[in-house]
Structures are given as structure tokens and as C-alpha cells.
Design a protein around this motif. Structure first.
Motif, PDB file in Angstrom:
ATOM      1  N   VAL A 177      -0.552   0.669   6.186  1.00 44.67           N
ATOM      2  CA  VAL A 177       0.894   0.435   6.219  1.00 44.67           C
ATOM      3  C   VAL A 177       1.469   0.294   4.821  1.00 44.67           C
ATOM      4  O   VAL A 177       2.689   0.331   4.645  1.00 44.67           O
ATOM      5  CB  VAL A 177       1.202  -0.828   7.055  1.00 44.67           C
ATOM      6  N   ALA A 178       0.614   0.105   3.824  1.00 42.10           N
ATOM      7  CA  ALA A 178       1.082   0.014   2.443  1.00 42.10           C
ATOM      8  C   ALA A 178       1.189   1.409   1.845  1.00 42.10           C
ATOM      9  O   ALA A 178       0.381   2.299   2.134  1.00 42.10           O
ATOM     10  CB  ALA A 178       0.125  -0.851   1.614  1.00 42.10           C
ATOM     11  N   GLU A 179       2.183   1.610   1.007  1.00 42.95           N
ATOM     12  CA  GLU A 179       2.382   2.905   0.368  1.00 42.95           C
ATOM     13  C   GLU A 179       1.446   3.046  -0.833  1.00 42.95           C
ATOM     14  O   GLU A 179       1.355   2.126  -1.660  1.00 42.95           O
ATOM     15  CB  GLU A 179       3.831   3.048  -0.088  1.00 42.95           C
ATOM     16  N   PRO A 180       0.733   4.156  -0.952  1.00 43.84           N
ATOM     17  CA  PRO A 180      -0.125   4.348  -2.133  1.00 43.84           C
ATOM     18  C   PRO A 180       0.650   4.295  -3.442  1.00 43.84           C
ATOM     19  O   PRO A 180       0.126   3.828  -4.463  1.00 43.84           O
ATOM     20  CB  PRO A 180      -0.741   5.730  -1.895  1.00 43.84           C
ATOM     21  N   SER A 181       1.899   4.766  -3.433  1.00 43.45           N
ATOM     22  CA  SER A 181       2.701   4.705  -4.662  1.00 43.45           C
ATOM     23  C   SER A 181       2.975   3.259  -5.070  1.00 43.45           C
ATOM     24  O   SER A 181       2.973   2.931  -6.261  1.00 43.45           O
ATOM     25  CB  SER A 181       4.015   5.465  -4.458  1.00 43.45           C
ATOM     26  N   ALA A 182       3.223   2.379  -4.080  1.00 42.32           N
ATOM     27  CA  ALA A 182       3.455   0.970  -4.404  1.00 42.32           C
ATOM     28  C   ALA A 182       2.193   0.317  -4.952  1.00 42.32           C
ATOM     29  O   ALA A 182       2.261  -0.505  -5.873  1.00 42.32           O
ATOM     30  CB  ALA A 182       3.940   0.235  -3.155  1.00 42.32           C
ATOM     31  N   ILE A 183       1.033   0.668  -4.407  1.00 40.04           N
ATOM     32  CA  ILE A 183      -0.227   0.123  -4.919  1.00 40.04           C
ATOM     33  C   ILE A 183      -0.482   0.622  -6.334  1.00 40.04           C
ATOM     34  O   ILE A 183      -0.932  -0.139  -7.212  1.00 40.04           O
ATOM     35  CB  ILE A 183      -1.387   0.503  -3.974  1.00 40.04           C
ATOM     36  N   ALA A 184      -0.192   1.900  -6.599  1.00 38.96           N
ATOM     37  CA  ALA A 184      -0.377   2.443  -7.946  1.00 38.96           C
ATOM     38  C   ALA A 184       0.538   1.754  -8.944  1.00 38.96           C
ATOM     39  O   ALA A 184       0.136   1.443 -10.075  1.00 38.96           O
ATOM     40  CB  ALA A 184      -0.123   3.951  -7.929  1.00 38.96           C
ATOM     41  N   GLN A 202     -11.408   7.126   3.628  1.00 36.12           N
ATOM     42  CA  GLN A 202     -11.166   7.669   4.965  1.00 36.12           C
ATOM     43  C   GLN A 202     -12.434   8.183   5.639  1.00 36.12           C
ATOM     44  O   GLN A 202     -12.413   8.501   6.820  1.00 36.12           O
ATOM     45  CB  GLN A 202     -10.119   8.780   4.895  1.00 36.12           C
ATOM     46  N   GLY A 203     -13.514   8.243   4.902  1.00 38.30           N
ATOM     47  CA  GLY A 203     -14.793   8.604   5.500  1.00 38.30           C
ATOM     48  C   GLY A 203     -15.621   7.408   5.908  1.00 38.30           C
ATOM     49  O   GLY A 203     -16.769   7.578   6.336  1.00 38.30           O
ATOM     50  N   CYS A 204     -15.061   6.190   5.790  1.00 35.93           N
ATOM     51  CA  CYS A 204     -15.804   4.975   6.144  1.00 35.93           C
ATOM     52  C   CYS A 204     -15.870   4.813   7.653  1.00 35.93           C
ATOM     53  O   CYS A 204     -15.147   5.460   8.416  1.00 35.93           O
ATOM     54  CB  CYS A 204     -15.149   3.749   5.504  1.00 35.93           C
ATOM     55  N   ASP A 205     -16.769   3.945   8.043  1.00 31.57           N
ATOM     56  CA  ASP A 205     -16.897   3.587   9.459  1.00 31.57           C
ATOM     57  C   ASP A 205     -16.033   2.352   9.729  1.00 31.57           C
ATOM     58  O   ASP A 205     -16.031   1.404   8.937  1.00 31.57           O
ATOM     59  CB  ASP A 205     -18.363   3.267   9.768  1.00 31.57           C
ATOM     60  N   PRO A 206     -15.269   2.342  10.828  1.00 32.93           N
ATOM     61  CA  PRO A 206     -15.136   3.360  11.874  1.00 32.93           C
ATOM     62  C   PRO A 206     -14.269   4.522  11.419  1.00 32.93           C
ATOM     63  O   PRO A 206     -13.299   4.333  10.681  1.00 32.93           O
ATOM     64  CB  PRO A 206     -14.487   2.587  13.024  1.00 32.93           C
ATOM     65  N   VAL A 207     -14.629   5.689  11.863  1.00 34.49           N
ATOM     66  CA  VAL A 207     -13.903   6.886  11.460  1.00 34.49           C
ATOM     67  C   VAL A 207     -12.490   6.828  12.033  1.00 34.49           C
ATOM     68  O   VAL A 207     -12.292   6.526  13.207  1.00 34.49           O
ATOM     69  CB  VAL A 207     -14.633   8.151  11.947  1.00 34.49           C
ATOM     70  N   GLY A 208     -11.527   7.106  11.177  1.00 34.81           N
ATOM     71  CA  GLY A 208     -10.130   7.052  11.583  1.00 34.81           C
ATOM     72  C   GLY A 208      -9.340   5.975  10.874  1.00 34.81           C
ATOM     73  O   GLY A 208      -8.103   5.983  10.936  1.00 34.81           O
ATOM     74  N   VAL A 209     -10.029   5.038  10.196  1.00 38.89           N
ATOM     75  CA  VAL A 209      -9.304   4.010   9.455  1.00 38.89           C
ATOM     76  C   VAL A 209      -8.656   4.625   8.226  1.00 38.89           C
ATOM     77  O   VAL A 209      -9.046   5.712   7.779  1.00 38.89           O
ATOM     78  CB  VAL A 209     -10.249   2.847   9.057  1.00 38.89           C
ATOM     79  N   PHE A 210      -7.686   3.934   7.667  1.00 37.22           N
ATOM     80  CA  PHE A 210      -6.901   4.357   6.511  1.00 37.22           C
ATOM     81  C   PHE A 210      -6.005   5.553   6.832  1.00 37.22           C
ATOM     82  O   PHE A 210      -5.493   6.203   5.919  1.00 37.22           O
ATOM     83  CB  PHE A 210      -7.798   4.691   5.313  1.00 37.22           C
ATOM     84  N   ALA A 211      -5.819   5.857   8.106  1.00 34.12           N
ATOM     85  CA  ALA A 211      -4.844   6.887   8.477  1.00 34.12           C
ATOM     86  C   ALA A 211      -3.453   6.279   8.483  1.00 34.12           C
ATOM     87  O   ALA A 211      -3.274   5.073   8.679  1.00 34.12           O
ATOM     88  CB  ALA A 211      -5.179   7.473   9.846  1.00 34.12           C
ATOM     89  N   ARG A 212      -2.439   7.127   8.274  1.00 29.61           N
ATOM     90  CA  ARG A 212      -1.068   6.624   8.245  1.00 29.61           C
ATOM     91  C   ARG A 212      -0.300   6.964   9.509  1.00 29.61           C
ATOM     92  O   ARG A 212       0.716   6.349   9.799  1.00 29.61           O
ATOM     93  CB  ARG A 212      -0.346   7.194   7.019  1.00 29.61           C
ATOM     94  N   THR A 213      -0.772   7.915  10.277  1.00 27.14           N
ATOM     95  CA  THR A 213      -0.141   8.295  11.536  1.00 27.14           C
ATOM     96  C   THR A 213      -1.226   8.520  12.578  1.00 27.14           C
ATOM     97  O   THR A 213      -2.417   8.644  12.251  1.00 27.14           O
ATOM     98  CB  THR A 213       0.707   9.567  11.368  1.00 27.14           C
TER      99      THR A 213
END
Length: 503
Positions: A177-184, A202-213
Motif C-alpha cells: 500500500v506504500a508508494e515506492p516513490s515515497a519510500i525512495a 516479489q519472488g518471496c514466499d508466499p507467492v503473490g506478496v508485494f503486489a499492488r493490485t
């Protein structure tokens, strides 16, 4: 008339909210967990308050204690006992054998610490049962699980710091939910570096985490299974048509036939759109009822407060009298007087709170007797004002009492706020209908419909008026239907057609 300043005295009556009165009002809307926390804080602050443990006064004096002829110093007894205890090596040397032959089933640590031994029934050598919480495995937390993987995937300290901020930006479902630009910007890093770390995570387990939609989450899982072909990507880009069950339009947009579409949908059903929910996000607390409603032998409803949710506190007046006799400091006497007044106020407020909850619950049960006897179809419309006028209390007081309070009835466990619903007029001039009962009837009509007879909102409104005399408009039916997450008649017809085609 000339204006000039002057002094006047006027006498008037007004209600002043003292701090204790305001606190009593706040206590009405506290749940039993919040109330116990408040009472625990008062017990730590006030030396004259103590919890009632349920024992009768004098039980401790009447019980016969074992007589001891002489007092033994705790230090001397511990030292003597320690001198008498031999370790495992000395005992084995005395028998001229190995330590394993003397203690074959115990580790060396248990041999050196006899108090940690457990008997066969699970109790320790001291007679105390072990704490069962020590043997319960804790569930992994999503942030800890991902942080451990990030430390192995990423080599530089800067990348690991970016990963920690990305992990903090996840919600419970595992979405970023955080914007990568804000973190940068926050870290003073390049956006390309944050995107690179995100791609690795995004390749970590469980697969599908760090998705934005949702489509991106499903795409990550399909890529892991090597099933993200162009046709599947086109399907993920038209998930809105899938939600509307527009299969004909979906096949045209994806460019596939019915068989291929069914195969792709079967694969999507195997995916997890919320991968983060598989990890523990916090303890799950069960709802404890505040009031029990039971059917009495004579057919009337019996209402009883749940004694387990009511904190019991007592004022130790003996301690107050003893201390005030010995103290001579005016400040200490003033402190004790304030503690006594606060303790008396707390016990009185807890009793008034319990009586108010009982009075409001009794009135709710009286007015909703039809619901308790026959079910939700007989739920009467009821407002806070109706209850307040009957029990002669203010409407705001009833609102606070019914917040975070639950009734355990033969029909189930309900929050007190559940019974307060708006009224819908009757077309034949009879008694009004509860909005919750109307929702229940709408759900029943929709569940009973068939493919050849899918009911529109206008048809449902006409049926309610003819069957039960409920004067409800079409837009009201649509609002209630959408509030229950029931799709429109067009989407329901498509769902039934697709179900019939696949069966």
C-alpha cells in the motif's frame, strides 16, 4: 440610554459535569475488556481498592495451618538443602558406574537441576503443573517471515533497509500500500533501486506478496507456475467482466472459446488473492456476551448479567482506618481521603453501570419478544428514543449502554445495536415493519428464484407489498440488496446461465 459598565448578581441553576461524572458516562460505553483494563489501572493507582476473590472473610483464619515449633531461616534452609544435594557425577562415582547408567532417561541439565524434572503425569518435582503456553507453537508473522527471506536474497545493507520499508508498507493481505516513490524519497535512494528490490521481493514466499493490485497478485502466482501466457494475461486484464459474469464478452476480449475459458478459470480458482492472510496478524478474541436471555419455566424471559465480565472491587476500609490513625502528615491524610472518595465512586459507578445495562436489556427483550419467539421475520422496528422514554433515561445514555455490548439469546449472539432498526410503513395501515426483517425477506425471495424467473427490484417491491403489505420503493430494495452484497438481476441471470452451462 447611555451605556456604562456595572456589576450585577444573578442566581441560576445549571448542571455541571464533574470529572467523575464524565468518567462514569464514559464507563457506560466501554466493553468488558476495556472496563477490566480501566479497573486494573485504578487498582494500581489506589491502595484502598482490591479485587473480590470470592472467598468469605475469615476463611483464612478458620483454616488450620500446620504448626511449626521453630522458625527456620529461608537462607539457612536453602544453604543446608544445597549442601545435601549431590550432583550426578558424585552419585555415579559412589556406585562405580557411568552417569548414563544412573540417569538413563534424563539429560545432564536435568540431572544438575532436580527441580526441573517432570513426573509422568506432567507435573514438576515441586508439585506445580507446567505452563501449557510454553508448549504451544507460535504462528509465524508475515513481516518476520519476509524479513528472514530478504536477508538471504539481498546482499547490501542499503537493499535490506529498502526491503524493511517495503515490508512495513504491506497490509494484512500482503498487498503493498506504500508508494515506492515515497519510500525512495524517505530514504534518499533512487527509485530504480527501490523498484529492483521490490522485484526481488516479489519472488518471496508466499507467492503473490508485494503486489499492488489483484491482477498483479494473480500474475505473480501464475508466473511461478509457468502459466502466464498472453491469453491468461488478457484474462487478468478483464477481471471486471469476470466479476459481472459476462462470459460472452470475456471470450471475445480474450480470444478463446468456452472450453479454454473454463480451463483458465479453473486455474485462477486455485490461486490465493490474499496470500498474507495465511499468517498470524494478531490474537483472535472471541465475543463474550454481557447479558444472558433464557426462557423461564413459566414461559417468560429471564435476563441475567454475565458475572464473569463484571469486575468486582472492594474498598478496604480497615486498611484506611489503620493508616489514618498512624499518619500525622496532612498531605498523606488528604491523599488517603481522595483515594477513599475515588474508591467509593468506582464501586458505585460499576454498580450503576451493571443496573443500567440490565434495565436496557430487559426493555429490548420486552419489545423484541416476537423476534425471540418466532424469528427475524417478527423483528419490530425500534429506536433509541423508544427505549429511552420507556425506562426514563436519556437517549444518549441508551446509545452508550448498547455500544460494544452483546446479548446471548436462544436465537444466537447479537450486539445490542442489532435490535435498533428503522421502520418501514405498512401499505394497509397496520403495524410498521423492521428494516432488518425486510432485508431478510428480500434475501429469501432472491435465494428461491430460478433461471426462468429472476426477480428484478421492481418485482421484489411489488411482491413485498402484495404478500406482507410492506410499502417499499424500488430504490430501497436496490439499496438493501447492495448492502447484502447481492448482485443485480442481470448479473444473477448470467450467473445462473453459466452455472447451468457448466453443470
Amino acid at each position: 440610554m447611555a451605556l456604562s459598565p456595572r456589576l450585577e448578581f444573578r442566581q441560576a441553576q445549571s448542571l455541571t459535569l464533574t470529572p467523575q461524572l464524565m468518567q462514569s458516562i464514559r464507563m457506560l460505553q466501554l466493553s468488558h475488556l476495556e472496563l477490566n483494563e480501566f479497573v486494573d489501572a485504578e487498582l494500581l493507582r489506589n491502595p484502598l481498592l482490591e479485587r473480590e476473590d470470592g472467598s468469605e472473610p475469615g476463611d483464612n483464619e478458620s483454616s488450620e495451618a500446620p504448626e511449626r515449633s521453630t522458625e527456620i531461616s529461608a537462607y539457612e534452609d536453602t544453604v543446608d538443602r544445597g549442601d545435601r544435594i549431590q550432583d550426578a557425577d558424585s552419585i555415579a562415582d559412589g556406585y562405580d558406574t557411568a552417569v548414563d547408567n544412573v540417569f538413563p532417561d534424563q539429560s545432564a541439565q536435568d540431572q544438575l537441576n532436580p527441580s526441573s524434572r517432570l513426573d509422568r503425569d506432567g507435573s514438576s518435582a515441586t508439585g506445580e503443573a507446567p505452563d501449557i503456553d510454553q508448549f504451544v507453537a507460535s504462528r509465524p508473522v508475515l513481516s518476520d517471515h519476509l524479513e528472514a527471506q530478504a536477508n538471504m536474497l539481498l546482499r547490501t545493507t542499503a537493499d535490506r533497509l529498502i526491503a524493511l520499508h517495503l515490508i512495513d508498507g504491506l497490509n494484512e493481505a500482503g498487498y503493498l500500500v506504500a508508494e515506492p516513490s515515497a519510500i525512495a524519497e524517505q530514504l534518499g535512494a533512487e527509485l530504480a533501486d527501490v523498484e529492483a528490490v521490490l522485484e526481488a521481493l516479489q519472488g518471496c514466499d508466499p507467492v503473490g506478496v508485494f503486489a499492488r493490485t489483484v491482477p498483479e497478485c494473480l500474475a505473480l502466482q501464475l508466473r511461478e507456475r509457468d502459466r502466464l501466457d498472453p491469453m491468461m494475461q488478457a484474462l487478468l486484464g478483464h477481471l471486471d467482466m469476470l466479476a459481472e459474469h459476462n462470459m460472452a464478452g470475456l471470450m471475445r476480449a480474450v480470444g478463446c472459446d468456452r472450453e479454454d475459458l473454463n480451463d483458465m478459470l479453473a486455474e485462477i480458482r486455485l490461486l490465493d488473492p490474499r496470500p498474507g492472510l495465511a499468517f498470524d496478524s494478531g490474537p483472535v478474541e472471541s465475543v463474550v456476551p454481557d447479558v444472558f436471555v433464557r426462557k423461564g419455566p413459566d414461559g417468560t424471559w429471564q435476563i441475567e448479567l454475565n458475572s464473569e465480565t463484571l469486575p468486582r472491587v472492594l474498598v478496604n476500609r480497615v486498611y484506611y482506618a489503620t493508616v489514618t490513625k498512624k499518619t500525622r502528615d496532612p498531605g498523606e491524610k488528604a491523599f488517603l481521603s481522595d483515594c477513599l472518595a475515588t474508591a467509593n465512586w468506582l464501586t458505585k459507578s460499576l454498580d450503576q453501570r451493571a443496573q443500567t445495562i440490565l434495565k436496557v436489556a430487559a426493555e429490548i427483550v420486552r419489545q423484541q419478544d416476537g423476534f425471540l419467539t418466532h424469528g427475524i421475520a417478527h423483528l419490530r422496528p425500534m429506536t433509541l428514543k423508544m427505549v429511552a422514554e420507556t425506562i426514563e433515561m436519556h437517549e444518549s445514555t441508551v446509545s452508550r449502554v448498547t455500544s460494544n455490548k452483546y446479548l446471548a439469546t436462544p436465537r444466537g449472539l447479537f450486539e445490542m445495536k442489532y435490535f435498533f432498526t428503522t421502520a418501514i410503513a405498512s401499505s394497509d395501515g397496520g403495524s410498521e415493519h423492521s428494516a432488518e426483517a425486510v432485508r431478510h425477506r428480500i434475501r429469501q425471495l432472491i435465494e428461491a428464484e430460478t433461471l426462468a424467473d429472476v426477480l428484478s427490484d421492481d418485482t421484489i417491491a411489488e411482491m413485498l407489498q402484495k404478500e406482507q403489505g410492506i410499502d417499499v420503493a424500488r430504490r430501497t430494495v436496490a439499496k438493501y440488496r447492495e448492502g447484502m452484497n447481492i448482485p443485480s438481476s442481470v448479473i444473477r441471470r448470467r450467473q445462473k446461465k453459466n452455472l447451468q452451462a457448466t453443470s
